[in-house]
Design a protein around this motif. Structure first.
Motif: not given
Length: 366
Positions: A20-29, A73-87, A148-151
């Protein structure tokens, strides 16, 4: 701006998932929005679907995932858009005593088991209703928001289908060998259960230099897979396995791994061990399961049983290491994937898991 995503959702009843289709909000701090590239279909999800474990619902299932960071989100310093990540399905708080001791798998500050972000909420909705991401990651969705610690960032040349398995089964299996049991080279080992995690245990034993490596299962195709990943001997379950293991090892294995989570096989684990041997409980049983162990025999023979949670891993360290071992050709993870499926084929993938007819299914997103 919230975005929509197709996701495999469990309503808490029965063992079927609805796409089903769900809504995903923007990331918070302190949070990260991830576009999933792949999600594993794992036995821990099946425990939930089959009513053996309880979760809040409705739930976006999936906890083995890899993809691309879309926004932070605000305060994230260890990751940036485009990074490949494992959760990581057990995000560490990075503040509790266990985290300070380097035991992220034992974190007491995480809210992952509640399927919640650190602030006690989720970023997923179905209209006005809250939707819970399984173990705070919910990887059977086109998008998810995690702490952030999960990515964990990995090299971009690791395919997402392979990377997703590092997020759970590979880390759990290999970690049980190298982190929990710390198997020395030349040790004998037996692995009971040759599903995805069991095969990862076998790969870990081969990596550690164990010998012999004995695989036990009921299905010939799984035993064949075990041989391809490093098992030196294979045994059919039920054929007086303890006697055969004793013969092959000269009295019992130094290490024995139970990777099914069945009370019956857990109870037989000490019988596979030599005096002074170590049994490792990797498979996860239904909630409330109790096993009977001959305590006197265990004590007199100096045998040990240990539990293994998430392979004793620190994801921020272990995920990149395993990714590099894959790239170096030390872990043949591509061969572990027997079926790559679409999101709308997820129920068939779980049916195949119940029937024991596949090694591993992985959902691949477009």
């Amino acid at each position: 701006m919230p975005r929509t995503a197709l996701a495999a959702v469990h309503d808490g009843r029965g063992n079927r998932l609805e796409i089903k289709e769900i809504q995903v909000a923007d990331p918070g701090p302190g949070e990260v929005l991830v576009r999933l590239g792949a999600s594993g279909v794992c036995g821990s999800d099946r425990h939930v679907l089959d009513g053996e474990w309880n979760l809040p619902s409705p739930t976006v299932m999936g906890h083995e995932g890899a993809g691309t960071v879309e926004a932070v989100g605000e305060g994230v310093t260890g990751l940036a858009p485009g990074d490949s990540v494992i959760l990581s399905w057990y995000y560490p708080c990075r503040r509790c005593r266990a985290c300070a001791a380097g035991k992220a798998w034992a974190c007491t500050g995480t809210r992952a088991p509640e399927c919640l972000l650190p602030d006690g909420t989720t970023r997923l909705r179905d209209g006005d209703d809250v939707v819970y991401p399984y173990l705070a990651v919910g990887t059977m969705s086109e998008y998810t928001v995690v702490p952030e610690s999960a990515a964990v960032r990995i090299p971009s040349d690791v395919p997402f289908d392979v990377a997703s398995l590092i997020g759970c089964s590979i880390t759990t299996g290999v970690g049980a060998v190298v982190n929990n049991a710390r198997v020395p080279a030349g040790s004998s080992a037996v692995v009971v259960g040759c599903g995805g995690v069991g095969l990862a245990v076998i790969m870990g034993l081969a990596l550690a230099g164990a010998h012999p490596i004995i695989a036990v299962d009921t299905a010939e195709e799984k035993l064949a897979a075990a041989r391809s990943f490093g098992a030196t001997h294979t045994l059919r379950a039920g054929d007086d396995v303890a006697a055969q293991v004793a013969e092959l090892t000269g009295g019992g294995a130094d290490y024995a791994f139970e990777v099914i989570g069945r009370v019956e096989t857990i109870e037989t684990l000490p019988s596979l061990l030599a005096p002074g041997g170590v049994g490792v409980l990797v498979g996860l049983p239904p909630e409330g399961a109790k096993a009977g162990i001959d305590v006197l025999e265990l004590a007199e023979a100096g045998k040990t049983l240990i539990g293994s949670n998430y392979g004793g891993a620190v994801p921020s360290l272990d995920f990149p290491r395993l990714a590099e071992l894959y790239l170096a050709g030390k872990l043949p993870l591509d061969s572990l994937i027997s079926h790559r499926v679409r999101l709308d084929e997820v129920n068939e993938a779980f049916d195949a898991m119940r029937d024991g007819t596949r090694t591993r299914s992985v959902i691949v997103f477009d």
